[in-house]
Enzyme design. Structure first.
Site, PDB file in Angstrom:
ATOM      1  N   TYR A  90      70.631  40.723 -46.645  1.00 24.88           N
ATOM      2  CA  TYR A  90      71.502  40.638 -47.836  1.00 24.88           C
ATOM      3  C   TYR A  90      71.685  39.198 -48.312  1.00 24.88           C
ATOM      4  CZ  TYR A  90      72.445  45.047 -45.541  1.00 24.88           C
ATOM      5  OH  TYR A  90      72.287  46.237 -44.888  1.00 24.88           O
ATOM      6  N   HIS A 146      69.330  44.550 -38.815  1.00 23.80           N
ATOM      7  CA  HIS A 146      69.663  44.391 -40.232  1.00 23.80           C
ATOM      8  C   HIS A 146      71.164  44.386 -40.483  1.00 23.80           C
ATOM      9  CE1 HIS A 146      68.993  44.675 -44.641  1.00 23.80           C
ATOM     10  NE2 HIS A 146      67.852  44.120 -44.318  1.00 23.80           N
ATOM     11  N   HIS A 189      64.650  38.514 -39.045  1.00 23.24           N
ATOM     12  CA  HIS A 189      65.525  39.177 -40.038  1.00 23.24           C
ATOM     13  C   HIS A 189      66.595  40.006 -39.320  1.00 23.24           C
ATOM     14  CE1 HIS A 189      66.387  40.185 -44.166  1.00 23.24           C
ATOM     15  NE2 HIS A 189      66.074  41.453 -44.066  1.00 23.24           N
ATOM     16  N   HIS A 228      59.482  43.929 -50.141  1.00 21.15           N
ATOM     17  CA  HIS A 228      59.709  44.695 -48.908  1.00 21.15           C
ATOM     18  C   HIS A 228      58.485  45.539 -48.597  1.00 21.15           C
ATOM     19  CE1 HIS A 228      63.653  43.615 -50.475  1.00 21.15           C
ATOM     20  NE2 HIS A 228      64.092  43.692 -49.243  1.00 21.15           N
ATOM     21  N   ASP A 262      60.198  41.663 -46.453  1.00 23.18           N
ATOM     22  CA  ASP A 262      61.297  41.895 -45.517  1.00 23.18           C
ATOM     23  C   ASP A 262      61.293  43.314 -44.950  1.00 23.18           C
ATOM     24  OD1 ASP A 262      62.025  39.407 -46.433  1.00 23.18           O
ATOM     25  OD2 ASP A 262      64.086  39.965 -46.941  1.00 23.18           O
ATOM     26  N   ASP A 263      61.996  43.437 -43.855  1.00 22.32           N
ATOM     27  CA  ASP A 263      62.423  44.718 -43.264  1.00 22.32           C
ATOM     28  C   ASP A 263      61.341  45.471 -42.507  1.00 22.32           C
ATOM     29  OD1 ASP A 263      64.730  43.993 -44.517  1.00 22.32           O
ATOM     30  OD2 ASP A 263      64.836  45.696 -45.885  1.00 22.32           O
TER      31      ASP A 263
HETATM   32 NI    NI Z   1      66.439  43.079 -45.444  1.00 22.77          NI
END
Ligand code: NI
Length: 259
Positions: free
Chosen positions: A160, A123, A119, A209, A69-70
């Protein structure tokens, strides 16, 4: 002291939720600065179609879906090289702002056969936004990924792990949660990430991540260990088979119809 104990209970529950959510720090904590962009390679042009590898039969062999993620982040390209060394496919849940800044990295993920997921644009916690604002966050990220690769993302994961029921049901793509949170975002420690990965089971969807160097440092050992146990590394869609739009998937098993 009924009021006070209720407040405490609420605070406790919130803290637990935050701990369980696991989906990394707020955007402000993101790294800054990228390595030089890779040169465009033949076959990575915007108009190319998805490589769409068939993948192993996860009903017959042990499979795990590693998810990151991210990103994209400054370590993403190194991660792609490590994944290639192990013939591993993964799923990347991308933040639209960073996709727009670094479409070349996202194009490379796509060209190497990984699955791309939405995503959100920045965020945001989708459970706290108005329905319109939530849709806007998702639409902007969707457009950025499509502009970078020529293809829309095929899955989404809410930051989250929180999303309203109505927004979830309105999603045109499957919603992907996870069964194993390595807590890499919290420990930022390769050894602890490796230890956490020992909990992986066949059918796991693993949350990591690619914006943390410690996570990339942990990957060679995680991949080697799992490989020696006979695991195949597949995308979420390959793991689940036919993930359903508007439904939350947490493992390779199809969720109950009511989910
Ligand atoms: Ni995230």
């Amino acid at each position: 002291m009924v009021f006070r104990s209720n407040v405490l209970r609420t605070l406790g529950a919130s803290a637990l939720l935050l701990l369980l959510a696991g989906c990394s720090a707020p955007l402000s904590a993101h790294w800054q600065g990228f390595p030089p962009a890779p040169q465009a390679k033949p076959g990575t042009a915007e108009t190319d179609s998805a490589p769409a590898p068939a993948g192993p039969d996860c009903a017959e062999v042990k499979c795990v879906a590693l998810t990151f993620d991210d990103g994209p982040g400054p370590y993403t390209e190194s991660l792609l090289d490590v994944l290639d060394e192990h013939d591993a496919k993964a799923t990347f849940f991308l933040i639209g702002i960073d996709v727009a800044k670094h479409p070349d990295i996202v194009r490379d993920e796509f060209a190497r056969g990984h699955e791309l997921g939405n995503h959100t644009w920045s965020h945001q916690d989708l459970a706290k936004l108005s329905p319109d604002a939530g849709q806007r966050e998702l639409r902007k990220a969707n457009d950025a990924i499509k502009e970078a690769t020529g293809a829309a993302p095929t899955v989404m994961r809410p930051p989250y792990g929180t999303i309203t029921e109505s927004l979830k049901k309105s999603q045109p793509v499957p919603v992907v949660m996870w069964s194993d949170d390595t807590l890499d975002w919290k420990t930022r420690n390769a050894k602890k990430t490796i230890k956490a990965a020992e909990n992986i089971e066949p059918g796991s969807i693993v949350l990591m991540h690619d914006i943390h160097k410690s996570t990339i440092d942990a990957m060679p050992k995680i991949l080697t260990d799992l490989e020696s146990q006979g695991y195949h590394f597949v995308t979420v869609s390959q793991l689940v088979g036919s993930p359903k739009p508007g439904v939350a998937h947490k493992t390779g098993q199809q969720p109950a119809a009511t989910n």
